[in-house]
Design an enzyme around this catalytic site. Structure first.
Site, PDB file in Angstrom:
ATOM      1  N   HIS A 240      23.070  27.789  21.906  1.00  0.00           N
ATOM      2  CA  HIS A 240      24.134  27.700  20.903  1.00  0.00           C
ATOM      3  C   HIS A 240      23.729  26.735  19.794  1.00  0.00           C
ATOM      4  CE1 HIS A 240      26.995  30.016  23.237  1.00  0.00           C
ATOM      5  NE2 HIS A 240      26.683  29.296  24.302  1.00  0.00           N
TER       6      HIS A 240
ATOM      7  N   THR B 114      12.264  21.792  30.295  1.00  0.00           N
ATOM      8  CA  THR B 114      12.823  21.681  28.945  1.00  0.00           C
ATOM      9  C   THR B 114      11.736  21.639  27.877  1.00  0.00           C
ATOM     10  OG1 THR B 114      12.843  19.264  29.067  1.00  0.00           O
ATOM     11  CG2 THR B 114      14.834  20.423  29.806  1.00  0.00           C
ATOM     12  N   LYS B 115      10.483  21.390  28.293  1.00  0.00           N
ATOM     13  CA  LYS B 115       9.352  21.320  27.364  1.00  0.00           C
ATOM     14  C   LYS B 115       8.204  22.144  27.915  1.00  0.00           C
ATOM     15  CE  LYS B 115      10.530  16.782  25.546  1.00  0.00           C
ATOM     16  NZ  LYS B 115      10.118  15.394  25.368  1.00  0.00           N
TER      17      LYS B 115
END
Length: 198
Positions: free
Chosen positions: A92, A144-145
């Protein structure tokens, strides 16, 4: 219904072509998808927007895996995605958004998983992540990476906790030694416990 009972009931059907279709649909533990005929995709896996997915050879996708491929997902040869993994390719818009907690702008970002990767059970892979060849993601990790080649990562958020032996990895790859998903496993028992946390 147990597979043996399904097999028995399907064998009672007199029309051979109908029996074949029912066997593909109900009798096997793996889904049959015409676009990925050689892959091992377990029943119970949920593939959203599969037309946005690109799978290599000998890919395994376990039970309970949910892949939201709207932004594009690429999975390389010989990669194992263990049960209950989630792969996300959308997010989002919240930074500079016109509403709270986010606005009506959706963000798509591709996920690329290289060849010979092992994703342990219950991992979450977020959008925009690249997991390079030979990496291992420990069970329960939130990635996340991006993950470098042959790295072993774990935790929430995932961090590098070790490395695969690159020379051994290259030797196995050059010799074409790949595990064929679905073949039987020979179990060995290891005595003792892991060292204490530091």
């Amino acid at each position: 219904m147990p597979i043996k009972l399904k097999k028995f009931l399907i064998n009672l059907i007199p029309v051979k072509s109908v029996r074949k279709k029912l066997r593909q649909k109900y009798q096997h533990e793996f889904l049959y998808l015409p676009q990925y005929p050689e892959q091992k995709i377990c029943r119970g896996a949920m593939l959203h927007s599969p037309e946005q997915m690109l799978l290599g050879k000998n890919v395994y996708i376990g039970k309970g895996v949910e892949i939201f491929a709207e932004g594009g997902v690429s999975i390389g040869d010989n990669t194992a995605v263990s049960r209950n993994n989630t792969i996300l390719t959308t997010n989002h818009h919240y930074h500079g958004a016109q509403g709270l907690p986010f606005d009506n702008i959706g963000i798509k970002q591709q996920v690329t998983i290289g060849k010979n990767v092992w994703l342990g059970t219950d991992c979450i892979i977020l959008s925009g992540v690249r997991i390079d060849d030979g990496a291992i993601v420990a069970a329960g990790s939130v990635v996340t990476k991006s993950v470098p080649e042959c790295a072993i990562v774990g935790g929430n958020p995932a961090k590098i906790i070790g490395w695969r032996d690159k020379s051994e990895y290259q030797r196995l790859e050059q010799s074409g030694s790949y595990y064929q998903h679905g073949s039987p496993i020979e179990w060995i028992t290891v005595e003792g416990y892991k060292k204490y946390l530091e």
